[in-house]
Design an enzyme around this catalytic site. Structure first.
Site, mmCIF file in Angstrom:
data_model
loop_
_atom_site.group_PDB
_atom_site.id
_atom_site.type_symbol
_atom_site.label_atom_id
_atom_site.label_comp_id
_atom_site.label_asym_id
_atom_site.label_seq_id
_atom_site.Cartn_x
_atom_site.Cartn_y
_atom_site.Cartn_z
ATOM 1 N N GLY A 14 44.748 43.359 40.161
ATOM 2 C CA GLY A 14 43.486 43.376 40.653
ATOM 3 C C GLY A 14 43.313 42.665 42.168
ATOM 4 N N CYS A 15 42.437 42.046 42.378
ATOM 5 C CA CYS A 15 42.478 41.309 43.546
ATOM 6 C C CYS A 15 43.385 39.969 43.679
ATOM 7 C CB CYS A 15 41.014 40.725 43.759
ATOM 8 S SG CYS A 15 40.574 39.520 45.282
ATOM 9 N N PHE A 16 44.049 40.114 44.559
ATOM 10 C CA PHE A 16 45.185 39.049 44.881
ATOM 11 C C PHE A 16 44.541 37.820 45.255
ATOM 12 C CE2 PHE A 16 45.781 40.698 49.356
ATOM 13 C CZ PHE A 16 44.571 40.320 50.084
ATOM 14 N N CYS A 18 42.438 36.397 42.818
ATOM 15 C CA CYS A 18 42.544 35.854 41.577
ATOM 16 C C CYS A 18 44.024 35.466 40.918
ATOM 17 C CB CYS A 18 42.083 37.021 40.616
ATOM 18 S SG CYS A 18 40.162 37.460 40.864
#
Length: 182
Positions: A14-16, A18
């Site tokens: 997902g979003c880096f 995170c």
């Protein structure tokens, strides 16, 4: 004399922002760099291009770790248990191929370890794991504003509502693998 055994792992969940925040808390992690990998467009992509979903790149982190302190196996277990590996091209509200769950391996040994862990963990999930296990390709470092994002923006809404719960999960499931906080 340096007794470290530095190795590299590249994962995308997902979003880096995170995944970067999660691994910055783990013992034996020397460095975490947010970036892009796995695309089909030549040249270094920009964040805006990645967000279009048209380059084929995933948002990933490149982890440099000391294998004398933490194993690649531990890294993959932490990765697989701090994001949802059962949602195709999505983590929460983030949608698109750039948010896919992916492990980029750098050797046959890393590939075998990743495949074994994904197979072993699959029995704990109701839905099928969709994490790609792919040979590592060129890693492109993301723009400076994406590095250390959580550390630099903890009061921002995304950090409070999306990243913080992932960190709480990490701290609960993997307390023995965390750096001591002074």
């Amino acid at each position: 004399m340096d007794h470290r055994n530095l190795q590299v792992a590249v994962v995308g969940g997902g979003c880096f922002w995170c995944t970067e925040a999660v691994f910055q808390e783990v013992k034996g992690i020397e460095k975490v760099v947010s970036g892009y990998s796995g695309g089909n467009v030549p040249g270094k992509p920009t964040y805006r291009e990645i967000c279009s979903g048209l380059t084929g790149h995933a948002e990933v982190i490149q982890i440099t770790f000391d294998a004398n302190v933490i194993t690649y196996e531990d890294i993959i277990i932490i990765f697989m248990t701090t994001h949802d590996p059962t949602t195709l091209n999505r983590q929460g509200a983030d949608r698109g191929t750039q948010y896919r769950s992916v492990i980029f391996y750098h050797s046959e040994e890393q590939k075998k370890i990743a495949e074994t862990i994904v197979n072993e963990l699959s029995k704990y999930y109701e839905d099928s794991i969709v994490t790609e296990i792919t040979e590592a390709t060129i890693f492109y470092e993301a723009e400076e504003e994406h590095q250390n994002y959580y550390r630099n923006n903890q009061q921002q809404g995304y950090c409070s509502f999306v990243i913080k719960p992932k960190l709480m999960k990490l701290r609960k499931l993997h307390a023995d693998k965390l750096k001591s906080i002074n």
